[in-house]
Motif scaffolding. Structure first.
Motif, mmCIF file in Angstrom:
data_model
loop_
_atom_site.group_PDB
_atom_site.id
_atom_site.type_symbol
_atom_site.label_atom_id
_atom_site.label_comp_id
_atom_site.label_asym_id
_atom_site.label_seq_id
_atom_site.Cartn_x
_atom_site.Cartn_y
_atom_site.Cartn_z
ATOM 1 N N ILE A 33 1.232 -1.200 -0.207
ATOM 2 C CA ILE A 33 0.030 0.029 0.179
ATOM 3 C C ILE A 33 0.707 1.168 -0.381
ATOM 4 N N ILE A 34 2.085 1.121 1.313
ATOM 5 C CA ILE A 34 2.527 2.219 0.602
ATOM 6 C C ILE A 34 3.658 2.354 -0.206
ATOM 7 N N LEU A 35 4.096 1.585 -0.957
ATOM 8 C CA LEU A 35 4.641 1.979 -1.638
ATOM 9 C C LEU A 35 4.258 2.342 -3.411
ATOM 10 N N GLY A 36 2.615 1.935 -3.279
ATOM 11 C CA GLY A 36 1.382 2.477 -4.075
ATOM 12 C C GLY A 36 1.412 3.637 -4.322
ATOM 13 N N ARG A 37 1.439 4.359 -2.759
ATOM 14 C CA ARG A 37 0.942 5.451 -2.602
ATOM 15 C C ARG A 37 2.431 6.503 -3.274
ATOM 16 N N ALA A 38 3.504 5.458 -3.072
ATOM 17 C CA ALA A 38 4.638 6.551 -3.108
ATOM 18 C C ALA A 38 4.893 6.489 -4.558
ATOM 19 N N ILE A 39 4.209 5.354 -5.274
ATOM 20 C CA ILE A 39 4.172 5.992 -7.294
ATOM 21 C C ILE A 39 2.972 6.617 -7.232
ATOM 22 N N GLU A 40 1.735 6.888 -6.871
ATOM 23 C CA GLU A 40 1.158 7.615 -6.847
ATOM 24 C C GLU A 40 0.852 9.175 -6.887
ATOM 25 N N ARG A 41 2.428 9.720 -5.727
ATOM 26 C CA ARG A 41 2.703 10.979 -5.572
ATOM 27 C C ARG A 41 3.758 11.426 -6.242
ATOM 28 N N GLY A 42 4.052 10.299 -7.139
ATOM 29 C CA GLY A 42 5.483 10.280 -7.973
ATOM 30 C C GLY A 42 6.910 10.480 -7.643
ATOM 31 N N GLN A 43 6.581 9.641 -6.356
ATOM 32 C CA GLN A 43 8.295 9.920 -6.061
ATOM 33 C C GLN A 43 9.085 8.102 -6.246
ATOM 34 N N LEU A 44 8.391 7.498 -6.772
ATOM 35 C CA LEU A 44 8.429 5.788 -7.335
ATOM 36 C C LEU A 44 8.137 5.399 -8.765
ATOM 37 N N PRO A 45 9.138 5.314 -9.581
ATOM 38 C CA PRO A 45 9.114 4.692 -10.855
ATOM 39 C C PRO A 45 7.802 4.139 -11.163
ATOM 40 N N GLU A 46 6.909 4.522 -12.237
ATOM 41 C CA GLU A 46 5.592 3.602 -12.322
ATOM 42 C C GLU A 46 6.126 2.465 -13.089
ATOM 43 N N SER A 47 7.380 2.112 -13.064
ATOM 44 C CA SER A 47 7.773 0.587 -13.493
ATOM 45 C C SER A 47 8.433 0.107 -12.593
ATOM 46 N N LEU A 48 7.696 0.090 -11.281
ATOM 47 C CA LEU A 48 8.516 -0.036 -10.171
ATOM 48 C C LEU A 48 7.774 -1.716 -9.466
ATOM 49 N N ASN A 49 8.477 -2.421 -10.071
ATOM 50 C CA ASN A 49 8.115 -4.123 -9.966
ATOM 51 C C ASN A 49 7.551 -3.766 -7.435
ATOM 52 N N ILE A 50 6.354 -3.926 -7.315
ATOM 53 C CA ILE A 50 5.901 -3.518 -5.467
ATOM 54 C C ILE A 50 6.266 -5.334 -5.147
ATOM 55 N N GLU A 51 6.182 -6.215 -6.119
ATOM 56 C CA GLU A 51 6.007 -7.098 -5.727
ATOM 57 C C GLU A 51 8.141 -7.276 -4.426
ATOM 58 N N ARG A 52 8.732 -7.054 -6.121
ATOM 59 C CA ARG A 52 9.767 -7.280 -5.822
ATOM 60 C C ARG A 52 10.711 -6.289 -4.581
ATOM 61 N N ALA A 53 10.272 -5.436 -4.583
ATOM 62 C CA ALA A 53 10.869 -4.018 -3.721
ATOM 63 C C ALA A 53 10.534 -5.138 -2.274
ATOM 64 N N VAL A 54 9.216 -5.101 -2.292
ATOM 65 C CA VAL A 54 8.537 -5.837 -0.616
ATOM 66 C C VAL A 54 9.229 -7.110 -0.176
ATOM 67 N N THR A 55 9.590 -7.291 -1.020
ATOM 68 C CA THR A 55 10.850 -9.166 -1.018
ATOM 69 C C THR A 55 11.699 -8.266 -0.339
ATOM 70 N N LEU A 56 12.428 -7.841 -1.805
ATOM 71 C CA LEU A 56 13.773 -7.397 -1.123
ATOM 72 C C LEU A 56 13.916 -5.854 0.651
ATOM 73 N N LEU A 57 12.621 -5.190 0.540
ATOM 74 C CA LEU A 57 12.850 -4.838 1.923
ATOM 75 C C LEU A 57 13.000 -5.527 2.991
ATOM 76 N N HIS A 58 12.346 -6.625 2.860
ATOM 77 C CA HIS A 58 11.614 -7.519 4.062
ATOM 78 C C HIS A 58 14.073 -8.076 3.932
ATOM 79 N N VAL A 59 14.139 -8.574 3.211
ATOM 80 C CA VAL A 59 15.563 -9.156 3.805
ATOM 81 C C VAL A 59 16.603 -8.358 3.813
ATOM 82 N N GLN A 60 16.723 -6.849 3.530
ATOM 83 C CA GLN A 60 17.602 -5.562 3.731
ATOM 84 C C GLN A 60 17.164 -5.698 5.941
#
Length: 215
Positions: free
Chosen positions: A142-169
């Motif tokens: 949800i948060i990453l989707g809001r950030a994309i809507e606000r233009g803070q992250l690229p529209e091409s961002l793969n949210i699932e990869r981003a979530v997995t990377l967050l857990h790992v990091q």
């Protein structure tokens, strides 16, 4: 004498404090309700008045640490939040720094990472951990989707990869620090690691686009 609601809550907190100490000292599998009752200075009956079993105590111990974090995460999720990425940054830094500053939070994480043996007996604990993982993942989407809507992250961002990377990091960073805390200053490095993650979301081509199709 009938106990007041405040007295009952105080007893419950004392039980959870004792459970946290005993789980940390003996490990979850080796801890019994008798151990928790003895450490808290209560009878088993007092434990059963508040909790069904040891697993219920364990879940409540985790929950009281999770609830304050939920309030912070909800700020970033709110649809009217103008800076969801900034709120996410604050949230992640807070999680890392509080692990250093709050001895109780550190103990709970050490129990999860180092002293929670997942066996048939502790299957309810594994189920609870999976539920927490899924809930956190949903919140981050949800948060990453809001950030994309606000233009803070690229529209091409793969949210699932981003979530997995967050857990790992985050989980990986906490695991390493809890294992060898003398090797780096987590509180001092927290913002740098969070910014590294967020910049990866903004700039790394490998985290954009659709997931690779199975061959």
């Amino acid at each position: 004498m009938r106990r007041t609601k405040a007295e009952a809550q105080e007893t419950r907190e004392q039980i959870l404090d004792a459970a946290e100490r005993v789980f940390h000292e003996k490990g979850v599998s080796r801890t019994s309700l008798n151990d928790i009752a003895g450490a808290a200075g209560f009878t088993r009956g007092a434990i059963y008045w508040h909790f069904k079993n040891k697993h219920d105590v364990f879940a409540a111990m985790l929950e009281r640490k999770r609830l304050p974090l939920e309030a912070l995460a909800q700020r970033a999720e709110h649809p009217e939040e103008k800076d969801p990425l900034g709120r996410l940054r604050e949230f992640l830094i807070y999680v890392l720094c509080e692990t250093v500053r709050d001895p109780s939070r550190r103990r709970v994480l050490e129990i999860i990472f180092q002293k929670c043996e997942f066996t048939v007996e502790t299957d309810p604990l594994m189920i609870r951990q999976k539920e927490s993982f899924l809930e956190a993942s949903k919140s981050m989407r949800i948060i990453l989707g809001r950030a994309i809507e606000r233009g803070q992250l690229p529209e091409s961002l793969n949210i699932e990869r981003a979530v997995t990377l967050l857990h790992v990091q985050v989980c990986g960073l906490l695991y390493v620090w809890l294992l060898v805390p003398e090797t780096f200053d987590l509180e001092q490095e927290a913002a740098h690691h969070v910014d590294c993650y967020l910049n990866t979301l903004k700039l790394c081509p490998s985290i954009s686009g659709c997931p690779d199709s199975p061959s």
